[in-house]
Design a protein around this motif. Sequence first.
Motif, mmCIF file in Angstrom:
data_model
loop_
_atom_site.group_PDB
_atom_site.id
_atom_site.type_symbol
_atom_site.label_atom_id
_atom_site.label_comp_id
_atom_site.label_asym_id
_atom_site.label_seq_id
_atom_site.Cartn_x
_atom_site.Cartn_y
_atom_site.Cartn_z
ATOM 1 N N LEU A 18 0.831 -1.206 0.000
ATOM 2 C CA LEU A 18 0.000 0.000 0.000
ATOM 3 C C LEU A 18 0.864 1.255 0.000
ATOM 4 C CD1 LEU A 18 -2.813 -0.984 2.541
ATOM 5 C CD2 LEU A 18 -3.047 -0.651 0.073
ATOM 6 N N ILE A 19 1.931 1.240 0.770
ATOM 7 C CA ILE A 19 2.792 2.430 0.836
ATOM 8 C C ILE A 19 3.534 2.627 -0.478
ATOM 9 C CG2 ILE A 19 4.782 3.440 2.011
ATOM 10 C CD1 ILE A 19 3.799 2.120 4.575
ATOM 11 N N LEU A 20 3.967 1.516 -1.094
ATOM 12 C CA LEU A 20 4.626 1.639 -2.393
ATOM 13 C C LEU A 20 3.688 2.236 -3.432
ATOM 14 C CD1 LEU A 20 6.680 -1.690 -2.667
ATOM 15 C CD2 LEU A 20 7.587 0.629 -2.564
ATOM 16 N N TYR A 21 2.413 1.924 -3.315
ATOM 17 C CA TYR A 21 1.432 2.385 -4.312
ATOM 18 C C TYR A 21 0.894 3.778 -3.990
ATOM 19 C CZ TYR A 21 -2.669 2.381 -7.373
ATOM 20 O OH TYR A 21 -3.610 2.709 -8.317
ATOM 21 N N LEU A 22 0.593 4.029 -2.711
ATOM 22 C CA LEU A 22 -0.070 5.277 -2.333
ATOM 23 C C LEU A 22 0.851 6.288 -1.674
ATOM 24 C CD1 LEU A 22 -3.347 3.766 -0.828
ATOM 25 C CD2 LEU A 22 -3.070 4.806 -3.083
ATOM 26 N N GLY A 23 2.020 5.847 -1.246
ATOM 27 C CA GLY A 23 2.917 6.759 -0.541
ATOM 28 C C GLY A 23 2.461 6.963 0.893
ATOM 29 N N ARG A 24 2.699 8.164 1.436
ATOM 30 C CA ARG A 24 2.396 8.438 2.846
ATOM 31 C C ARG A 24 0.912 8.310 3.166
ATOM 32 N NH1 ARG A 24 4.487 14.174 4.135
ATOM 33 N NH2 ARG A 24 3.526 14.565 2.119
ATOM 34 N N ARG A 25 0.064 8.530 2.174
ATOM 35 C CA ARG A 25 -1.393 8.448 2.420
ATOM 36 C C ARG A 25 -1.805 7.073 2.909
ATOM 37 N NH1 ARG A 25 -3.505 9.994 -3.330
ATOM 38 N NH2 ARG A 25 -1.662 8.726 -3.802
ATOM 39 N N ALA A 26 -0.997 6.050 2.587
ATOM 40 C CA ALA A 26 -1.347 4.693 2.996
ATOM 41 C C ALA A 26 -1.363 4.543 4.504
ATOM 42 C CB ALA A 26 -0.349 3.703 2.379
ATOM 43 N N PHE A 27 -0.610 5.388 5.221
ATOM 44 C CA PHE A 27 -0.628 5.296 6.686
ATOM 45 C C PHE A 27 -2.030 5.553 7.231
ATOM 46 C CE2 PHE A 27 4.001 6.077 6.268
ATOM 47 C CZ PHE A 27 4.457 5.025 7.042
ATOM 48 N N ASP A 101 8.816 12.129 4.930
ATOM 49 C CA ASP A 101 8.873 12.585 3.548
ATOM 50 C C ASP A 101 9.980 11.846 2.796
ATOM 51 O OD1 ASP A 101 11.047 13.658 4.801
ATOM 52 O OD2 ASP A 101 10.510 15.754 4.458
ATOM 53 N N HIS A 102 10.218 10.591 3.204
ATOM 54 C CA HIS A 102 11.266 9.792 2.584
ATOM 55 C C HIS A 102 10.713 9.022 1.381
ATOM 56 C CE1 HIS A 102 12.933 9.873 6.908
ATOM 57 N NE2 HIS A 102 13.458 10.854 6.214
ATOM 58 N N SER A 103 11.599 8.271 0.740
ATOM 59 C CA SER A 103 11.201 7.507 -0.442
ATOM 60 C C SER A 103 10.191 6.430 -0.070
ATOM 61 C CB SER A 103 12.426 6.852 -1.088
ATOM 62 O OG SER A 103 12.967 5.869 -0.233
ATOM 63 N N ARG A 104 9.352 6.071 -1.026
ATOM 64 C CA ARG A 104 8.319 5.062 -0.765
ATOM 65 C C ARG A 104 8.926 3.714 -0.427
ATOM 66 N NH1 ARG A 104 3.264 6.000 -4.980
ATOM 67 N NH2 ARG A 104 2.941 8.207 -4.503
#
Length: 965
Positions: A18-27, A101-104
Motif C-alpha cells: 500500500l505504501i509503495l502504491y499510495l505513498g504516505r497516504r497509505a498510513f 517525507d522519505h522515499s516510498r
Amino acid sequence: MLTLFSALVLTTIAAPFLILYLGRRAFGLLAIVPAAGFFWVLHQLTEGTLRDGHQLAFDAEWMPAAHLDVSFRMDALSALFSLIVLGVGALVLIYCWGYFDHSRRRLALFGGQMVGFATAMYGLVISDNFLLLYVFWEITSLLSFLLVSYYGERASSRRAAQQALMVTALGGLTMLVGIILLGRQTGAWSFTAIASTEQLANTPYLTVAIVLILCGALSKSAIAPAHFWLPGAMAAPTPVSAYLHSAAMVKAGIYLVARLAPSVHDISTWHLVVLPLGAFTMLLGGWMALKQRDLKLILAYGTVSQLGFITTIIAIGSREAMQAGLALTFAHSLFKAALFMIVGAIDHASGTRDIDKLAGLGKKKPFLYILAIIPAMSMAGVPPLLGFVSKEATLEAIMGEDLLVGMPRNMLLVAVVAGSALTMAYALRFLWGAFASKGQEEPSEAVAAMHPVGPFLWIPPAALTLLTIFFGLLPTPLSHGITQHLDNTYGAEEASHLALWHGWTITLLLSAVIIVAGVVLHWQRRALAKAQFTYPALGSADKAYDTVINSLRQLSLRTTASTQRGSLQFNLTVIFATLMVLPIIMLIRGDLTNVHMIVAENPWQAIAAAIIIIAAVGATVLDNRLSGVIVVGVTGYALSFIFALHGAPDLALTQLLVETIIMVLFMLVLRRMPSNTEWKQDPKIGRLRAWLAVGVGLTVTVVGMFAVNARREEPISQYMPELAKEIGHGANTVNVLLVDLRAWDTFGEITVLIIATTGISSLVFRTQSFARASRRPTLRVTGRRWLAAGVESEKALNRSLMVDVSTRLLFPSMMVLSLYFFFSGHNAPGGGFAGGLVAALALILRYLAGGRAELEEALPLDGGRTMAVGLLLSLGAVVTPMFLGHPPLTTAYTKLPIPLIGDVSLPSALIFDAGVYLIVVGLALCTLTSLGAKLDEEEEMRKQRARDRARSLARRTKEKEKGHA
C-alpha cells in the motif's frame, strides 16, 4: 479477538504494498484496522462482556507434550492493554502520514514493521500460554531492532538498535529459562493455570524461576540496571519513540508484572527484587532527565523514571496498588506519546531538538505550546489532569497498603514523593527548553526558519491531550474498566474508585509538596546543575555495556586464535581425535556385552563395500583434483546401491541425484583452481594421518555396532507405514514423513537451505545485486543449431554437435521425469525433493552444454524469487489448516478421477511438496548463476583485460619502434 488478530496480520502483509502504491497516504488506511480494533475492544469493556470472570478465548491444541498450545485469552486486563496498543498505534500511524517525507521504498519496509509491531504487541497481551507470549515477546524485540535502525546509514542508529536488541533479547532468553523452570515445577504453562494453582509459594525453585522471569520483564521495561538501552533507542524516528518506547513495547514488562503480581506478590523475593529496583529507577531516571539538552532525551529519561514508578506500584500486588498502577499506565501512555509527537513536530519543522538552539518557540507557535503544556503537566501530576488522578491514587495506595509495614512503606513513600518532585522539575525543564524565550527578544535561528506544522503532526497529540483532560475531569469510565479486572482477580468488593477530588487529605498535601518542590528545583536549575556529576556517581551503564561487549569480543578472539590456528589439518585432527577418544571411553564404562554384527547379508553388499574401500583409498593417492572428486563420487554411488539393496529406493534415488549435483558443483569451483595439487606433505605426517584415519574408521564401526545392539524397545519405524497411510494418505512412508508427519523438520531445513544459498550467492556477487529479470523460458531452434542460445555465444563456446543433440533430447525427458517424481512421490519413490533434483540436473545439463547464455534461455527466472515462492507455498500449507480449526500441517485428501489413468490421489501435502520442488529448482538457479555464470563472466572479463593489455603493450612497442626509426 482472533478475527482482529488475523486482520492485523493481513494489514502487516499489505502495508508495504500500500505504501509503495499510495505513498504516505497509505498510513491513513493502515490506521483503520487498529482503530477499528480499539473501538471493538472498548465495546467489550463498556458492554460488560469481560465482567464477572468472563473472557473471550481461543484454543488450538498443538504439540501438547511440548506445551505449545495456541491459547489466546482476552480478559479485562488484556483489553485494557489492547486499548493502549491499538489506540495509540492508530494515532501514531496517522502521525506518520505527516511526519515522513522519505522515499516510498524505505517507508514501505517501515510501515510493515510498524503495523507488525502493533500485531505482535496485541498477540502478546492476549496470549495465555507462556511460551506463546515468549514468541511474541521476541518478535517485538526483533521489530524494535529494525525500527530503531531505520536510519541505518548512521553509526549511532546501528549501535542503538544493536544495544536494544542485545539487552531485551538477553532478558527474554533469561525469562524463557524461568518460564520453563516454573512450568516444570508447577505444571502450569499458562496464566490461567498459574492463577488457579494452590500452594504456589511451596513450589521448589520458585524463587529462582520468579527472578529469571523478572529479568525479562524488567529489562523490557528499562528498569535499572537495564535502563540505558531506552535513551539510546531515541536514535529512532519520533513515531517509533512515541509508540514503542513510551506506549507499547516498554509496557510489555509492566503487563507481565501486572499478570503475575496477584499470584506471587506474597513471595518475599518478588518485593525484594522489584520494589528497590523500581524505586531506584524512578529516582535515577528523573535525576538524569534534569541534565539532558536534547528534548527527546529529556522525555526518554523521564520515561525510564515513570516506568520505574509504574512497575513499583503494580508489583505491590494488592487491589488498590493495581488500580493505581493501571491508571498510571494509561496516563503515561497518553501524555508521553503526545509529548514525543510534539517533539517530533518541533524537530520536523525546525530541524533541531537541542534546547540551546530553541528560543521563542512559545510565542511563534502558541497552539503547539498549549498542546505541550497539558500533557507535560499531566506527567507532573498537576490537577485536574489524569496524571494527577493516578498519582493521588498511588499515594493513597502506598499509605494504606497492608503488604508494606513500617520502614518499607515509609521508604517507598519517600522515594515516590522525591521521584515525583523530579518529574515536576523535568516537565518544567522540557517546557522551558522547548518553548521559552530564554532572555532573547527575537526567536533563535532555528525557530525563525521553522516551516508550518501540518495537521497530521498536531491532530494525534491533540487527541491524546483531550483524553488526558477528559479522564482527569471524569475518571469514572477508566475506573470502570480497571474495576472489571480488579473484580475478576480479587473478587467483587466495595473498594475505592478513581476520582479527581478526595477531599482535604494528606495525599493532597503531598501532591502540593511535590509540585512546589519541583518548581523550586526548576527555579534553581543552575544551582542544581552544579550538583550534577560530570561523571555518573555509580558509573555509566552505557559504558559498562560497551566494556562487557568488548571483553566478550576479546575473549572470543583469543579463544578463536587458540583453537582455530588456520590449519585445516589441525582442526580436523582435534575433531577426529575427540571422535575416537570420547565414544570409546563411554563404551568401556558401559555394560553392554551382547554385541554382534552381520558383515554382509548378500554378495552384492560385499561388492559395493569393496568398491567404496577402493575408491576411498584411491582418493588419498590422487594428485589431480578432478579425478579425486570423481573417485569420491563413486563412494556415494556405491552407497546408493547399498540403500537400494536394503529396500530404500527413495534414499537410493536421493543419494544418486545429490551425489551427481555435488560432483558438478565441485567441478564448477575446481575449474578456477590448478588441476593438480602442488603441496606434498612430509611422509611422517602422512603416516600419522593414515593411522588417524584407521583409528576413526575402527571407532565409527565399533560405535555403530554397539548402537545397533543397544536397542531395547521395538523400533517405531515398524508403525510408520501404517501411520503414513492412515494420517498422510500415502504409501511412500519416506515422502509422507517429509511432508506430513515430520514436515516441521523439513520446513526448517528448506529455510536453512535458502539462507545458505543466499549466503553463497552474496559471497560470489559481493556488493552487486544477483537478481535476474524474469521472462518466459524458450527452447527454440536457432539456425541449424539444436539449443536456444544465440549464434554468437555458440561460436564463442565452440560446442560439440553431439552434446547439443544429446541435451536437446534429454532436457524435455528429464523435466517430464522430474514432474513424474513430484506427482508420484506420495505413493511411489520420488517426491518434491527428488523431482526438484532431477529438474536441477536438467538445468545443469543445459548450462554445461551451452554456458550461461543457454542457462538464461532455459529458465530465465530469478532463483531467489523462485525459492521465495516455494517457501511461501510451504508456509501456506503449514498455516492454512489453522484458519479451518485444525492443527498446523493437517493434511486434507481427495481423489480426482482422470480418464484412461484412473483415480489420482491429491493430498494437500502436495502443496508443501510443490514448495520444496520450487526451492530446489531455485537453489540450482542461484548456484549456477553464482558459481557458474558469474564466474564465467569474471573469467571472460579477466581474459578481455589481458587481451587489452597485450594490445596496448603491442601498440606502445610499435610506437617506440617508429620513434627510433
